[in-house]
Write a protein that holds these residues in place. Sequence first.
Motif, PDB file in Angstrom:
ATOM      1  N   HIS A  62      -0.831   2.054  15.940  1.00 31.78           N
ATOM      2  CA  HIS A  62      -0.909   2.558  14.565  1.00 31.78           C
ATOM      3  C   HIS A  62      -1.966   1.777  13.772  1.00 31.78           C
ATOM      4  N   GLU A  63      -1.891   0.450  13.837  1.00 34.28           N
ATOM      5  CA  GLU A  63      -2.844  -0.367  13.065  1.00 34.28           C
ATOM      6  C   GLU A  63      -4.270  -0.187  13.595  1.00 34.28           C
ATOM      7  N   HIS A  66      -5.801   2.813  12.076  1.00 31.77           N
ATOM      8  CA  HIS A  66      -6.398   2.581  10.750  1.00 31.77           C
ATOM      9  C   HIS A  66      -7.835   2.074  10.910  1.00 31.77           C
ATOM     10  N   GLU A  89      -2.250   6.968   7.172  1.00 30.96           N
ATOM     11  CA  GLU A  89      -0.969   6.648   7.820  1.00 30.96           C
ATOM     12  C   GLU A  89      -0.667   7.644   8.938  1.00 30.96           C
ATOM     13  N   HIS A 145       3.728   6.735   3.370  1.00 25.09           N
ATOM     14  CA  HIS A 145       4.394   6.603   4.673  1.00 25.09           C
ATOM     15  C   HIS A 145       5.431   7.707   4.891  1.00 25.09           C
TER      16      HIS A 145
HETATM   17 ZN    ZN Z   1      -0.248   2.124   8.352  1.00 25.29          ZN
END
Ligand code: ZN
Length: 230
Positions: A62-63, A66, A89, A145
């Motif tokens: 997930h990170e 980004h 997100e 989120h």
């Molecule tokens: Zn995030």
Amino acid sequence: MCVATGNWRKQPPLTINPHAACMEGCQLNAYYDPGTPELVFPQFVDKGRTKYTCSSFDVVAHEAGHACLDAMAPGLLKTGRLDHKALHECFGDVSALFASLELASPAQQEVWLKKPHMGTCIAGDLTGTCIRDPHDDESISCEEHSLLKPLTRFMCQYLQHQWKNRARGVSPINILRQAQHDFLAAILLNLGSSNILTAITHYFHNHKTPIDDSYLTLLTYHFTMCSGVV
Ligand SMILES: [Zn+2]
């Protein structure tokens, strides 16, 4: 998801801090800092035990999502717009889903692609509880989120639809690669839109017709619910 678009942001190498000190009362947390740029994975405490967010595949993917999106579409994180934040997100969660699928065996990929409610259970591998499930849209709010869920769910359903209607001989990895390409194209071609979330869903509706109209209506409902803040 990190494919070359020919328009990457020029920035220093991405730093990864896998064992950062615990923050905000040692709650589960991780983040991408676009300034450094850096991926930060703090320790946290779960039921009295110290754990590391870097040990969660979903959280790391997930990170990293980004960081990839920021490199390919720099500026989205600076506008402060809710649709841009929610897209970031969503991209993180979809990156986690795509990366998990990519690493699975072809047989496992087929099982996933047929699963009812296929999706991501972000951080389920850390605490046994999903911090986010795209199919749980009972209490959806206009926080990024939460607002990401309809679009994440939409991408899950799109992937499954493409698998179900595949041509003979098409493998799960072909379907995955095409969905990655389509998602990225939908984002990059709609960067200038006034609401990128609705623009992406309309892009799919216009270019990839198989999307169920009732589902598009549901998505539009969630997005327009937040129209005052998006
Ligand atoms: Zn995030």
